[in-house]
Design a protein around this motif. Sequence first.
Motif, mmCIF file in Angstrom:
data_model
loop_
_atom_site.group_PDB
_atom_site.id
_atom_site.type_symbol
_atom_site.label_atom_id
_atom_site.label_comp_id
_atom_site.label_asym_id
_atom_site.label_seq_id
_atom_site.Cartn_x
_atom_site.Cartn_y
_atom_site.Cartn_z
ATOM 1 N N PHE A 1 -3.358 -1.457 -9.688
ATOM 2 C CA PHE A 1 -3.034 -1.085 -7.995
ATOM 3 C C PHE A 1 -4.148 -0.822 -7.103
ATOM 4 C CE2 PHE A 1 -1.989 1.802 -4.650
ATOM 5 C CZ PHE A 1 -1.153 1.171 -3.968
ATOM 6 N N THR A 2 -4.925 0.180 -7.798
ATOM 7 C CA THR A 2 -6.047 0.623 -7.100
ATOM 8 C C THR A 2 -7.265 -0.420 -6.856
ATOM 9 O OG1 THR A 2 -5.731 2.952 -7.951
ATOM 10 C CG2 THR A 2 -8.132 2.527 -7.107
ATOM 11 N N HIS B 1 0.891 -1.178 0.096
ATOM 12 C CA HIS B 1 -0.115 0.225 0.048
ATOM 13 C C HIS B 1 0.841 1.245 0.217
ATOM 14 C CE1 HIS B 1 -4.148 -1.202 0.477
ATOM 15 N NE2 HIS B 1 -3.818 -2.540 0.923
ATOM 16 N N MET B 2 2.089 1.046 0.373
ATOM 17 C CA MET B 2 2.901 2.418 0.323
ATOM 18 C C MET B 2 3.750 2.598 -1.028
ATOM 19 S SD MET B 2 2.757 3.139 3.572
ATOM 20 C CE MET B 2 4.087 4.130 3.817
ATOM 21 N N ILE B 3 3.410 1.775 -2.144
ATOM 22 C CA ILE B 3 3.663 2.134 -3.414
ATOM 23 C C ILE B 3 3.486 3.486 -3.908
ATOM 24 C CG2 ILE B 3 3.553 1.356 -5.676
ATOM 25 C CD1 ILE B 3 3.076 -1.545 -4.669
ATOM 26 N N LEU B 4 2.130 3.912 -3.694
ATOM 27 C CA LEU B 4 1.672 5.237 -4.279
ATOM 28 C C LEU B 4 2.382 6.330 -3.563
ATOM 29 C CD1 LEU B 4 -0.207 5.979 -6.686
ATOM 30 C CD2 LEU B 4 -1.812 6.256 -4.968
ATOM 31 N N PRO B 5 2.285 6.379 -2.132
ATOM 32 C CA PRO B 5 2.838 7.547 -1.476
ATOM 33 C C PRO B 5 4.543 7.745 -1.482
ATOM 34 C CG PRO B 5 1.916 6.019 0.220
ATOM 35 C CD PRO B 5 1.533 5.514 -1.225
ATOM 36 N N VAL B 6 5.056 6.513 -1.649
ATOM 37 C CA VAL B 6 6.368 6.515 -1.368
ATOM 38 C C VAL B 6 7.292 6.163 -2.392
ATOM 39 C CG1 VAL B 6 8.356 5.541 0.111
ATOM 40 C CG2 VAL B 6 5.984 5.935 1.200
ATOM 41 N N ALA B 7 6.941 4.816 -3.087
ATOM 42 C CA ALA B 7 7.696 4.370 -4.189
ATOM 43 C C ALA B 7 7.479 5.176 -5.334
ATOM 44 C CB ALA B 7 7.666 2.906 -4.434
ATOM 45 N N LEU B 8 6.326 5.243 -6.144
ATOM 46 C CA LEU B 8 5.954 5.808 -7.200
ATOM 47 C C LEU B 8 6.581 7.297 -7.535
ATOM 48 C CD1 LEU B 8 4.587 4.898 -9.689
ATOM 49 C CD2 LEU B 8 2.433 5.991 -8.976
ATOM 50 N N PRO B 9 6.659 8.323 -6.470
ATOM 51 C CA PRO B 9 7.090 9.583 -6.871
ATOM 52 C C PRO B 9 8.616 9.456 -7.255
ATOM 53 C CG PRO B 9 5.861 9.716 -4.905
ATOM 54 C CD PRO B 9 5.966 8.173 -5.120
ATOM 55 N N VAL C 1 9.587 1.517 7.672
ATOM 56 C CA VAL C 1 10.603 0.989 6.794
ATOM 57 C C VAL C 1 10.515 1.236 5.087
ATOM 58 C CG1 VAL C 1 10.971 -1.490 5.725
ATOM 59 C CG2 VAL C 1 10.440 -1.333 8.129
ATOM 60 N N ALA C 2 9.438 1.627 4.709
ATOM 61 C CA ALA C 2 9.228 1.859 3.252
ATOM 62 C C ALA C 2 9.939 3.014 2.658
ATOM 63 C CB ALA C 2 7.633 2.120 2.894
ATOM 64 N N PRO C 3 10.128 3.936 3.226
ATOM 65 C CA PRO C 3 11.025 5.272 2.743
ATOM 66 C C PRO C 3 12.428 4.797 2.467
ATOM 67 C CG PRO C 3 9.739 6.320 4.482
ATOM 68 C CD PRO C 3 9.568 4.647 4.596
ATOM 69 N N ALA C 4 13.032 4.155 3.472
ATOM 70 C CA ALA C 4 14.538 3.813 3.415
ATOM 71 C C ALA C 4 14.422 2.620 2.275
ATOM 72 C CB ALA C 4 15.052 3.578 4.515
#
Length: 407
Positions: free
Chosen positions: A318-319, A228-236, A359-362
């Motif tokens: 994804f949605t 679920h962290m793909i959109l706010p963290v990974a995708l940008p 965990v997701a950002p790093a």
Amino acid sequence: MPTAPTTTRVPGARPFLAGMFVDALGNGLYVPLTLLFIREVTGLPMTTVGLGVTMAALVGLAANPVAGALIDRFDARGVLIGTYVLRALGFAAYPLVDGFAALVAVAAVVAVGDRAYYPASGSYLSVLAHGAARDRLYALMATARNVAFGLGGLLSAGAMSLAGATGFVLIALVNAASFVVATGCLVLSGRHAGAPPAEPRREGYRRVLADRPFVGLVAAEQAFTLAHMILPVALPVYAVAVLGAPAWLLGVLYTLNTVLVAAGQLPVRRWQRGARRTHAMALGGAVLIVACGLYGVAALLPPGPPRVWGLVAATLVFTLGELLHTTPSWAIAAATAPAALRGRYLAIHQQTWAVAAVVAPAGFSALLGTAPPLLWTTLGVSLGCACLAVLRLSRRLPAEAVAAPGA
């Protein structure tokens, strides 16, 4: 097949949903630009803001288990009101912050309120409704929050354009006021549960962690929450820095996701009504795996419109995966928990989101920096293992948790 009860027959549901809407409307004002908001409203350097927010997030990690114990000792409604009061005080204090220590203190108050909110809201919703009506209320809550969050983002842009730098202070004060209004809505929802029966000290979290099927469910949920962290963290980072997509595309993808989640929650919930919750979660995981594959394939497309459309297609899939997973996940966790320990059970379940936020950002940045396909492969493999685990757990979790009564 009997029809699920509507929320109009659930005492307290309408004020509760109204409070959720107002809460999310206020959050939508600042969440899309959190670091910028804090920098502008406090006047501190961005590096100081980043460090302060990180330290506050670490403090917030402890809020979930503490909230769970308080919910079981007192009641979910009281703890939920407490989370609103904490965040109202925190946002009202942001314009007064003039140094690092004050920033950490205020941001920690907000982080504690944010993290404690999730087990408290889930526990209170579980008191309001049962069985299929609970699933519907979860879906309605998700719909209300997504609509309000999107509107809050639009209002935030308007506040900044009309008031300039003063707009950030206005956002802080309006957000504080939104939590006060949400508290009033919650008071109007009425008291639908007293304190749970007292139980021996030896039970508590020790008993939760001894529930091996539930612990297995939480372990599987960790893979879902990371996805679920793909959109706010990974995708940008992936879309702009790796694939060279235009920055404006991020706003389009975010809006597309928000609108579709808000519009699709109830139709998807109705479609899932006859399915086992574990199987619905596993299907959501399978769709998320496809989305990871599509994000990876987007790198093979020619730059320009083909790559942009590839990212749009991956975000649509994804949605859908998000929609398929969210309501069954919340409902199965709430239904697995014994009433007297529901706060602790949901606190452990919601801790997966706190861990993912740390965990997701790093982790995502490291994988993208090493080799972008590694991120999508890692997420796909972890989701595959989670889907298999959830399917196996369908025989070990309580029957009433796997299939909602009357669904």
